[in-house]
Design a protein around this motif. Structure first.
Motif, PDB file in Angstrom:
ATOM      1  N   GLU A   1       4.983  74.584  21.568  1.00  0.00           N
ATOM      2  CA  GLU A   1       5.028  74.751  20.118  1.00  0.00           C
ATOM      3  C   GLU A   1       3.627  74.835  19.544  1.00  0.00           C
ATOM      4  OE1 GLU A   1       7.559  75.234  18.250  1.00  0.00           O
ATOM      5  OE2 GLU A   1       9.054  75.088  19.842  1.00  0.00           O
TER       6      GLU A   1
ATOM      7  N   GLU B   1       1.851  78.026  17.712  1.00  0.00           N
ATOM      8  CA  GLU B   1       1.155  77.933  16.423  1.00  0.00           C
ATOM      9  C   GLU B   1      -0.233  78.562  16.522  1.00  0.00           C
ATOM     10  OE1 GLU B   1      -0.659  74.524  13.450  1.00  0.00           O
ATOM     11  OE2 GLU B   1       0.383  73.969  15.306  1.00  0.00           O
TER      12      GLU B   1
ATOM     13  N   LYS C   1       5.692  68.142  14.171  1.00  0.00           N
ATOM     14  CA  LYS C   1       6.296  69.453  14.431  1.00  0.00           C
ATOM     15  C   LYS C   1       6.782  70.092  13.135  1.00  0.00           C
ATOM     16  CE  LYS C   1       9.895  71.643  17.211  1.00  0.00           C
ATOM     17  NZ  LYS C   1      10.983  71.437  18.191  1.00  0.00           N
ATOM     18  N   LYS C   2       7.359  69.227  12.282  1.00  0.00           N
ATOM     19  CA  LYS C   2       7.892  69.762  11.026  1.00  0.00           C
ATOM     20  C   LYS C   2       6.783  70.363  10.183  1.00  0.00           C
ATOM     21  CE  LYS C   2      10.632  68.398   7.040  1.00  0.00           C
ATOM     22  NZ  LYS C   2      11.331  67.302   6.338  1.00  0.00           N
TER      23      LYS C   2
ATOM     24  N   ASP D   1       5.787  73.670  11.659  1.00  0.00           N
ATOM     25  CA  ASP D   1       6.781  74.726  11.363  1.00  0.00           C
ATOM     26  C   ASP D   1       6.583  75.267   9.960  1.00  0.00           C
ATOM     27  OD1 ASP D   1       7.796  74.434  13.861  1.00  0.00           O
ATOM     28  OD2 ASP D   1       9.409  73.050  13.257  1.00  0.00           O
ATOM     29  N   ASP D   2       6.309  74.340   9.013  1.00  0.00           N
ATOM     30  CA  ASP D   2       6.076  74.793   7.634  1.00  0.00           C
ATOM     31  C   ASP D   2       4.869  75.708   7.585  1.00  0.00           C
ATOM     32  OD1 ASP D   2       8.188  73.256   6.896  1.00  0.00           O
ATOM     33  OD2 ASP D   2       6.970  71.526   6.270  1.00  0.00           O
TER      34      ASP D   2
END
Length: 973
Positions: free
Chosen positions: A806, A810, A919-920, A923-924
């Motif tokens: 992840e 990114e 992680k949240k 993701d944003d």
């Protein structure tokens, strides 16, 4: 009035009334008279009769007198008479001063039971006390009476205030707790009494001190209120004004009040220290060189001052508060002043004794103060340390008993938690440090230990035991001490000599051997070998010691010898408990078998319990200071009582345990030690992991902030790109119009265009530099791409690759964003070059044009447009420069992010939880970047709809090459 004069004047004929009848008539007069003068005379007469007829006046007149206090507040004279009368019937003191200004009243002869009867003084005093308590209870039964008395103290008139103070003092003496409770709940009650200390009349101020002494007895709440009413400041000022230690009884009263406020009151003690009042105590102890002729009052004052210092550093206080006060006393010089008194000559014995006790508690447990005390020398020739001088007094049997006890306490306090001092004392006994030309502390202790005086033996034993307290190193060092007992005989160790004296003393028990010496030596031996297996081995190595102890314990001796038996049992128990089984004949198991055969386990435990059952044991366990009524009762030391309490239970268990139980216990101990070691290792590992997690959390936080900064930078670059696109469209429109008009321009414009050509050449060079930088950045991006691909492949092989993938996604998105921005920058560079090329072509067309029919107005318009174009080009150049700097910063941030990924890769197993939390947020961020990509794509579509050509990065590079070839052809033409 005629009737009144007839009653008390003694001139009327006929039988005279009794005292009770006269008092009844006076009370009726007080109650019924409407004239203030009549009531005043009646109250005055009651006052004159109140001492002789105390019972009658108190019984019949108290309510009337209280009513006078309530109703006749305007007349100070009648108030004074009423207060004096109440004081006379409530006060229990027999000797009271008479008011000489009052008119003499002819005494009325007593009748019947009221005649003076000779009674013993004790019975008379008891009857007086009973009357005072009875009338006090009657007065304070209604709390409003005390409140009324407090309000009367606000009157400044001397004849009201002074008897009011005396009356309230008497009430507090007789019924202190109840009156204290009433004053405590009375609004401003304590504050009104504190105002008495500020009265300019000394008699009221002095009696106010006595009143406050009674008020503050055993009431912590009132003590706190008085302290916070500036009592310390006022009392210290009064002591200074009255001459400090040379003052009179007023100084004594102030010191007694200070002791009431500070003793057992930690809040007031802290307030006293924080208010810097300890520093103001130093001048009290500045005694002169001439110490002859001390008055009794000065001795009393100085004794109370020393007690005040001891209250602040008492061992019963909390350790933190005591240490803070000790530090303040050293810093302000108070300890130095006390040591000066300690070494001075001509000081009274009781003051010297109390000074030694005070210095003891000031240095107890304070390393700095103990070091200073060790450096103090007596003013002798040659100078000797103060410790040596004091020890000389302790082992001198001609010195007073209380002084010797004080010196022992001082020595104990000097060694309390002072391993450095313990080492210095023991070092004076070692062979390498003995100086034959001077007297040392060790020599004095040995001399006292083997003296003929039993008190010296006991004091020296206890002092030497304190030099070994909780100090394994010094216990082992003291084993090296060798003593030469007599000529021609080999030296023996100090440990052996102590046991020899003990056994020799046992041989002469029947001839009156003193128990005190043996108890002292046994306490020394128990302290010495406790928790020291080497010392236990040395003690057991002598073949006579164990038989001596078993013989002592097994005998049936008198009451006095039971204590010695108990201590022998304790010594033998220590030999069992701390035995390392190095001697084959005296292992733990063999010693227990010996006890079972010779003594019996139950008998052994019973003899061991004799120690704690002794009445002097509990007295010594109460406080550290050795206080004994007589030398014969000086048997136990405070620190030794702690040792007995600690060892009694474990020795009992050790004696009753079998060999198998001991082995199991040793195995359990080893297991527990291993477990403790494992737990310690895990604790250390957890601490390290906590530190690493905290560090990684900080790195994640830093990375998040960097991501936010990159997002902000991307947003700023997007806005700048939009501005550049708008400027590009404006330039296209302007150049389109100029191409239509430049074909008709004149040769005058050639000069301007010549200047424009120079600017264009400079711009071309700058564009070439930007192109090179762009190529370099592209190479760096390719390197980063390769690194990211490598990390991606490595992460795919790991067990926790999901969270790292992840992060790599990114970073891939960020890289794509940077590439797209680089593409747009390259596109804008290309468009600018196109604009520059067109501008250059326009200028060359204008130079080659030979049409001269354009008028001056069109030339001016062309010049203005060219000037505007020049300004716009300059601005565009600056914007390109800022854009290049922003892109370099973005590349730097990308490099930092890449290095952070490398660090995170090595710690990926520990960061799984933290990555899931972040992680949240990531993701944003990806969603925002995706939205920005979508916006850029929509903008490209709009440009295509508007007829603009939007090419990829490779097409742009090809077009740049074509444009360069075209420019070279034009230059050749």
């Amino acid at each position: 009035m005629n009737f009144f004069r007839g009653v008390i004047g003694g001139q009327a004929a006929g039988p005279q009334p009794s005292g009770a009848e006269t008092i009844q008539k006076l009370c009726d007069r007080v109650a019924s008279s409407t004239l203030l003068e009549d009531r005043r005379d009646a109250v005055r007469a009651l006052k004159s009769l109140s001492k002789k007829y105390r019972m009658e006046v108190g019984t019949q007149a108290m309510d009337h007198l209280i009513n006078i206090l309530q109703t006749d507040r305007s007349d100070s004279e009648i108030l004074g008479y009423a207060l004096d009368t109440l004081y006379n019937i409530i006060c229990n003191d027999e000797e009271e001063e008479q008011d000489e200004s009052e008119d003499a009243v002819t005494p009325i002869p007593a009748s019947g039971k009221h005649k003076n009867v000779s009674m013993p003084d004790e019975a008379s005093q008891k009857q007086s006390d009973d009357l005072g308590a009875q009338f006090t209870d009657q007065f304070v039964q209604d709390p409003e009476h005390v409140t009324l008395l407090l309000s009367l103290l606000e009157e400044f008139d001397f004849h009201v205030r002074w008897p009011g103070v005396k009356l309230l003092t008497a009430l507090l003496k007789n019924q202190g707790v109840q009156v204290q409770g009433i004053i405590l709940v009375s609004p401003m009650g304590v504050s009104r009494l504190m105002d008495l200390l500020a009265d300019s009349r000394e008699v009221i101020r002095n009696d106010g001190l006595l009143l406050l002494q009674q008020l503050t007895k055993s009431n912590a709440a009132i003590q706190k209120i008085v302290a916070f009413e500036s009592a310390f400041e006022r009392l210290l000022d009064i002591i200074t004004e009255e001459g400090s230690s040379d003052g009179g009884i007023v100084v004594e009263d102030c010191l007694l009040l200070l002791l009431n406020l500070l003793k057992n009151n930690s809040s007031n003690q802290n307030f006293f220290k924080e208010g810097s009042y300890i520093q103001r105590m130093k001048p009290w102890f500045e005694v002169g060189d001439d110490n002859s002729g001390w008055s009794a009052q000065k001795v009393t004052n100085l004794h109370l001052m020393l007690q005040l210092v001891r209250v602040m550093v008492s061992p019963v206080n909390s350790p933190g508060a005591t240490a803070s006060c000790q530090k303040s006393m050293y810093q302000c010089g108070l300890l130095q002043q006390l040591c000066t008194i300690l070494m001075a000559t001509g000081v009274p014995a009781d003051i010297l004794t109390e000074t030694i006790n005070t210095v003891s508690e000031v240095i107890r447990g304070s390393q700095v103060n103990q070091d200073y005390f060790a450096s103090v020398n007596a003013p002798s020739n040659p100078p000797r340390p103060a410790i040596v001088v004091l020890l000389m007094s302790m082992v001198n049997e001609r010195q007073p008993f209380v002084l010797r006890c004080a010196v022992l306490y001082c020595f104990q306090c000097f060694l309390y938690k002072n391993q450095k001092g313990q080492g210095e004392i023991v070092a004076t006994l070692l062979p390498s440090t003995i100086d034959a030309n001077s007297i040392s502390a060790g020599q004095l202790l040995c001399g006292g230990l083997f003296s003929a005086d039993s008190l010296s033996n006991w004091c020296a034993s206890v002092a030497l035991a304190h030099a070994l307290q909780d100090n394994l190193t010094q216990k082992e060092q003291l084993l090296r001490v060798q003593l030469a007992t007599s000529l021609g005989k080999p030296p023996v160790s100090l440990l052996q000599q102590c046991t020899n004296i003990l056994s020799q003393g046992d041989k002469i028990v029947r001839r009156g051997s003193k128990v005190q010496t043996r108890v002292g030596l046994l306490m020394l031996l128990c302290t010495w070998i406790n928790n020291c297996p080497i010392a236990v081995t040395h003690f057991l190595h002598n073949q006579e010691n164990v038989p001596f102890l078993t013989a002592q314990i097994s005998e049936n001796l008198g009451e006095d010898e039971r204590l010695v038996q108990g201590l022998c049992a304790l010594l033998l128990g220590i030999c069992i408990y701390y035995n390392d089984n190095s001697l084959e004949n005296y292992t733990k198991e063999k010693l227990k078998q010996l006890i079972e055969k010779r003594i019996g386990k139950e008998n052994f435990v019973e003899k061991l319990g004799f120690i704690t059952k002794h009445e002097l044991y509990s007295r010594a366990a109460q406080k550290p200071q050795p206080v004994f009524p007589s030398p014969e009762q000086m048997l136990f030391d405070h620190e030794f009582t702690k040792l007995v309490k600690e060892l009694e239970g474990v020795i009992t268990k050790a004696v009753h345990k079998s060999n198998e139980e001991e082995k199991k216990e040793e195995e359990v101990k080893k297991t527990l030690e291993q477990h403790d070691n494992i737990v310690t290792q895990y604790k250390d590992l957890i601490r390290e992991q906590d530190a690493q997690i905290q560090e990684l959390k900080e790195q994640v936080s830093s990375t998040s902030s960097q991501n936010e900064q990159m997002q902000t930078t991307v947003t700023q670059q997007l806005s700048q790109m939009q501005q550049h696109k708008d400027q590009y469209n404006i330039l296209k429109l302007k150049l389109g119009k100029e191409n239509q008009t430049q074909s008709n321009s004149q040769g005058d414009a050639s000069q301007v265009n010549g200047l424009q050509t120079e600017e264009l050449a400079q711009l071309r060079e700058e564009v070439e530099e930007l192109r090179q930088q762009h190529t370099l950045l592209q190479k760096q991006l390719e390197d980063k791409d390769a690194l990211i691909n490598t990390l991606r492949s490595e992460t795919a092989e790991g067990s926790a690759g999901g969270s790292d993938t992840e992060q790599l996604k990114e970073l891939e998105a960020l890289r794509t964003q940077v590439q797209s921005q680089s593409a747009e920058i390259s596109q804008m560079k290309t468009e600018r070059q196109e604009l520059l090329r067109r501008a250059e072509a326009s200028s060359s067309d204008a130079v080659s044009s030979s049409d001269g029919s354009v008028d001056a107005a069109k030339m001016a318009e062309v010049e203005s447009r060219l000037a505007a174009q020049t300004v716009e080009t300059e601005r565009l150049k600056e914007e390109f420069k800022s854009l290049s700097e922003s892109r370099a910063e973005l590349e730097q941030q990308l490099a930092s992010a890449t290095s952070t990924v490398a660090i995170l890769q090595t710690e990926k197993a520990k960061l799984q939880t933290d990555v899931q939390e972040s992680k949240k947020e990531q993701d944003d961020l990806l969603m925002l970047l995706a939205d920005q990509d979508q916006k850029i794509h929509s903008l490209k579509l709009k440009l295509k709809d508007l007829g603009e050509t939007v090419d990829d990065e490779d097409d742009l590079d090809a077009r740049d090459q074509t444009d360069d070839d075209y420019e070279e052809d034009e230059d050749e033409d």
